[in-house]
Motif scaffolding. Structure first.
Motif, PDB file in Angstrom:
ATOM      1  N   LYS A   1       0.832  -1.209   0.000  1.00 23.55           N
ATOM      2  CA  LYS A   1       0.000   0.000   0.000  1.00 23.55           C
ATOM      3  C   LYS A   1       0.865   1.258   0.000  1.00 23.55           C
ATOM      4  O   LYS A   1       0.544   2.237  -0.682  1.00 23.55           O
ATOM      5  CB  LYS A   1      -0.933   0.000   1.208  1.00 23.55           C
ATOM      6  N   VAL A   2       1.963   1.216   0.752  1.00 32.14           N
ATOM      7  CA  VAL A   2       2.878   2.359   0.765  1.00 32.14           C
ATOM      8  C   VAL A   2       3.504   2.539  -0.616  1.00 32.14           C
ATOM      9  O   VAL A   2       3.600   3.665  -1.126  1.00 32.14           O
ATOM     10  CB  VAL A   2       3.956   2.195   1.860  1.00 32.14           C
TER      11      VAL A   2
ATOM     12  N   SER B   1       0.978   3.992  -2.945  1.00 27.47           N
ATOM     13  CA  SER B   1       0.799   5.413  -2.611  1.00 27.47           C
ATOM     14  C   SER B   1       1.956   6.250  -3.132  1.00 27.47           C
ATOM     15  O   SER B   1       1.755   7.363  -3.635  1.00 27.47           O
ATOM     16  CB  SER B   1       0.681   5.590  -1.091  1.00 27.47           C
TER      17      SER B   1
ATOM     18  N   VAL C   1       1.234   0.913  -9.885  1.00 29.35           N
ATOM     19  CA  VAL C   1       0.343   0.854  -8.719  1.00 29.35           C
ATOM     20  C   VAL C   1      -0.259  -0.546  -8.609  1.00 29.35           C
ATOM     21  O   VAL C   1      -0.251  -1.162  -7.532  1.00 29.35           O
ATOM     22  CB  VAL C   1      -0.762   1.932  -8.812  1.00 29.35           C
TER      23      VAL C   1
ATOM     24  N   THR D   1       1.607   6.784  -6.780  1.00 30.51           N
ATOM     25  CA  THR D   1       0.557   7.778  -7.006  1.00 30.51           C
ATOM     26  C   THR D   1       1.084   9.180  -6.704  1.00 30.51           C
ATOM     27  O   THR D   1       0.820  10.122  -7.443  1.00 30.51           O
ATOM     28  CB  THR D   1      -0.672   7.459  -6.129  1.00 30.51           C
ATOM     29  N   ALA D   2       1.859   9.295  -5.626  1.00 30.61           N
ATOM     30  CA  ALA D   2       2.381  10.607  -5.216  1.00 30.61           C
ATOM     31  C   ALA D   2       3.366  11.198  -6.216  1.00 30.61           C
ATOM     32  O   ALA D   2       3.427  12.420  -6.370  1.00 30.61           O
ATOM     33  CB  ALA D   2       3.035  10.491  -3.839  1.00 30.61           C
TER      34      ALA D   2
END
Length: 130
Positions: free
Chosen positions: A76-77, A80, A119, A83-84
Motif C-alpha cells: 500500500k505504501v 501510494s 500501482v 501515485t504521489a
C-alpha cells in the motif's frame, strides 16, 4: 509454480527496480530526474530528486525484505508512492521536458500509462488484490 511464488518474484522484482531507480536518482541519472520535478514543488529541484531517491531505495528494500505479516502494508505504501510521484510524470509531459529518451509528446504521454501499472503491480504482488 504457485501463485504465491509468482507474487513473491513480482514483489522482489519491483523492489529491485525501485532500489536501482533510487540509486540512479543519486548518481548517473540525477540530471534526468530533475526534468520530472514539477515547478510547484516547494523544495530545491536537486533536493527533491535526492529525497525521492532515498525514498525509493528504502521502499524497494522494504519490498525485497518484507515478510508476509507486513507485505500488504508495504504494498500500500508503494502504491501510494507511485501515485504521489505521478505529478512528476505529468509535469514532464505538460512542460515538454525530455529525459530518459522521452523526447516527444507521444513518448511522454505513453509513459503516463505505465504509472497505473506500477500501482497495480505493487498491490497485486503484496496480496492487496486477491
Amino acid at each position: 509454480m504457485s501463485e504465491k511464488d509468482l507474487k513473491k518474484i513480482a514483489r522482489i522484482a519491483l523492489g529491485a527496480n525501485l532500489i536501482f531507480a533510487g540509486i540512479s536518482h543519486l548518481t548517473f541519472a540525477r540530471k534526468a530526474f530533475r526534468a520530472q520535478v514539477p515547478d510547484w514543488i516547494p523544495l530545491k529541484v536537486d533536493d527533491t530528486v535526492v529525497y525521492s531517491g532515498i525514498a525509493e531505495i528504502a521502499l524497494g528494500s522494504s519490498l525485497v525484505l518484507t515478510n508476509e505479516k507486513h507485505q500488504e502494508t508495504v504494498g500500500k505504501v508503494a502504491a501510494s508512492f507511485f501515485t504521489a510521484v505521478f505529478p512528476g510524470n505529468i509535469s514532464q509531459y505538460v512542460n515538454d521536458r525530455s529525459a530518459f529518451g522521452l523526447d516527444t509528446d507521444t513518448k511522454r504521454l505513453v509513459r503516463l500509462l505505465f504509472q497505473p501499472a506500477l500501482v497495480y503491480w505493487a498491490l497485486k504482488s503484496t496480496n492487496n488484490l486477491k
